[in-house]
Design an enzyme around this catalytic site. Structure first.
Site, PDB file in Angstrom:
ATOM      1  N   GLU A  82      -1.292  -8.448   4.313  1.00 35.51           N
ATOM      2  CA  GLU A  82      -0.990  -8.754   5.778  1.00 35.51           C
ATOM      3  C   GLU A  82      -2.252  -8.786   6.613  1.00 35.51           C
ATOM      4  OE1 GLU A  82      -0.825  -4.124   5.719  1.00 35.51           O
ATOM      5  OE2 GLU A  82      -1.025  -5.612   4.523  1.00 35.51           O
TER       6      GLU A  82
ATOM      7  N   HIS B 249      -3.606  -4.955   0.953  1.00 37.06           N
ATOM      8  CA  HIS B 249      -3.238  -5.321   2.116  1.00 37.06           C
ATOM      9  C   HIS B 249      -2.980  -6.766   2.205  1.00 37.06           C
ATOM     10  CE1 HIS B 249      -2.533  -0.972   3.988  1.00 37.06           C
ATOM     11  NE2 HIS B 249      -3.374  -1.052   3.277  1.00 37.06           N
TER      12      HIS B 249
ATOM     13  N   CYS C 101       0.871  -1.194  -0.069  1.00 39.15           N
ATOM     14  CA  CYS C 101       0.012  -0.117   0.110  1.00 39.15           C
ATOM     15  C   CYS C 101       0.874   1.214   0.024  1.00 39.15           C
ATOM     16  CB  CYS C 101      -1.046  -0.031   1.184  1.00 39.15           C
ATOM     17  SG  CYS C 101      -2.483   1.073   0.787  1.00 39.15           S
TER      18      CYS C 101
END
Length: 264
Positions: free
Chosen positions: A197, A195, A105
């Protein structure tokens, strides 16, 4: 399928830590960090907004992971550590060290900007929630993102986006509302606008923090969080595998290009 393995080995890389740049509270390495640690990598998170110092160079580091955050990639006043991060990215990509990089990002935007691309404010408003991605032809041979299936959901939370890739960058994944969802620069640097994660609890935290901005953009924050929660099992599967693939590059393994979805 044909063995198109790429040798990313570097003598002496084994045992070196991965440098993780975290830009703010509530935006840590999450699932990516979890999978890297499970693969035996030493993950070292630096929090520059707390006053922790970033290294002057990448000497002694095995990889560089730059996370997301709410700052604009050019706002050195709000985030005075950004010039150092840009310097580290350029050293990893353009220097002689060949340190693998993953930008997430804001991290991808920093990479694009540092290497000569362009980042813009999204005129249509933020992209939030779980969004399906589409593969581009260059993804087929990529050792990190080559196994991402067509239509895989990705958690999104961004008001800015990459408007122009750096010279020589290759686009790997796209979406209906954001052209540059994933790209590679050279042989060892990747940027993703989404994202990989995060899971639903992190997105819920962001939604609570950004609620007024989200509602002002005409988006229901609960719906955005709900879409991520509904996709959570798939998110964990797809992006956990991608994290492991990047970890293999960091370890210096001989990395096989993943089979296309449906192949064995």
């Amino acid at each position: 399928m044909t063995d198109t393995s790429t040798d990313y080995g570097r003598p002496g890389r084994a045992g070196r830590p991965v440098l993780v740049v975290q830009h703010e509270d509530g935006a840590g390495p999450g699932l990516v960090g979890e999978r890297l640690r499970a693969a035996g990598l030493d993950v070292r998170v630096v929090h520059p907004w707390r006053g922790e110092a970033l290294p002057a160079s990448l000497d002694g580091w095995a990889g560089l992971l730059v996370l997301g955050g709410s700052a604009n990639c050019e706002d050195d006043t709000a985030a005075p550590w950004l010039p150092r991060v840009r310097s580290l990215v350029r050293a990893a990509v353009e220097g002689g060290t060949r340190v693998p990089v993953l930008g997430i990002c804001l991290g991808a935007q920093i990479m694009a900007h540092a290497l000569g691309g362009r980042v813009v404010r999204r005129p249509q408003g933020p992209e939030l929630g779980a969004v399906p991605l589409r593969r581009l032809p260059a993804a087929d041979g990529d050792p990190v993102l080559g196994g991402v299936p067509e239509g895989a959901p990705a958690a999104q939370w961004h008001w800015d986006e990459i408007g122009e890739l750096p010279p020589g960058a290759v686009s790997l994944l796209t979406g209906d509302d954001c052209a540059y969802q994933a790209f590679r620069v050279g042989s060892h640097a990747w940027g993703v606008q989404f994202h990989p994660e995060v899971l639903a609890d992190t997105v819920a935290f962001w939604a609570a923090a950004d609620e007024s901005q989200v509602r002002s953009a005409g988006i229901d924050p609960d719906a955005a969080v709900g879409s991520v929660r509904d996709a959570e099992q798939r998110l964990r599967q797809v992006w956990g595998t991608v994290a492991e693939a990047w970890g293999a590059v960091v370890r210096g393994a001989r990395v096989p290009v993943p089979a296309r979805p449906g192949e064995r």
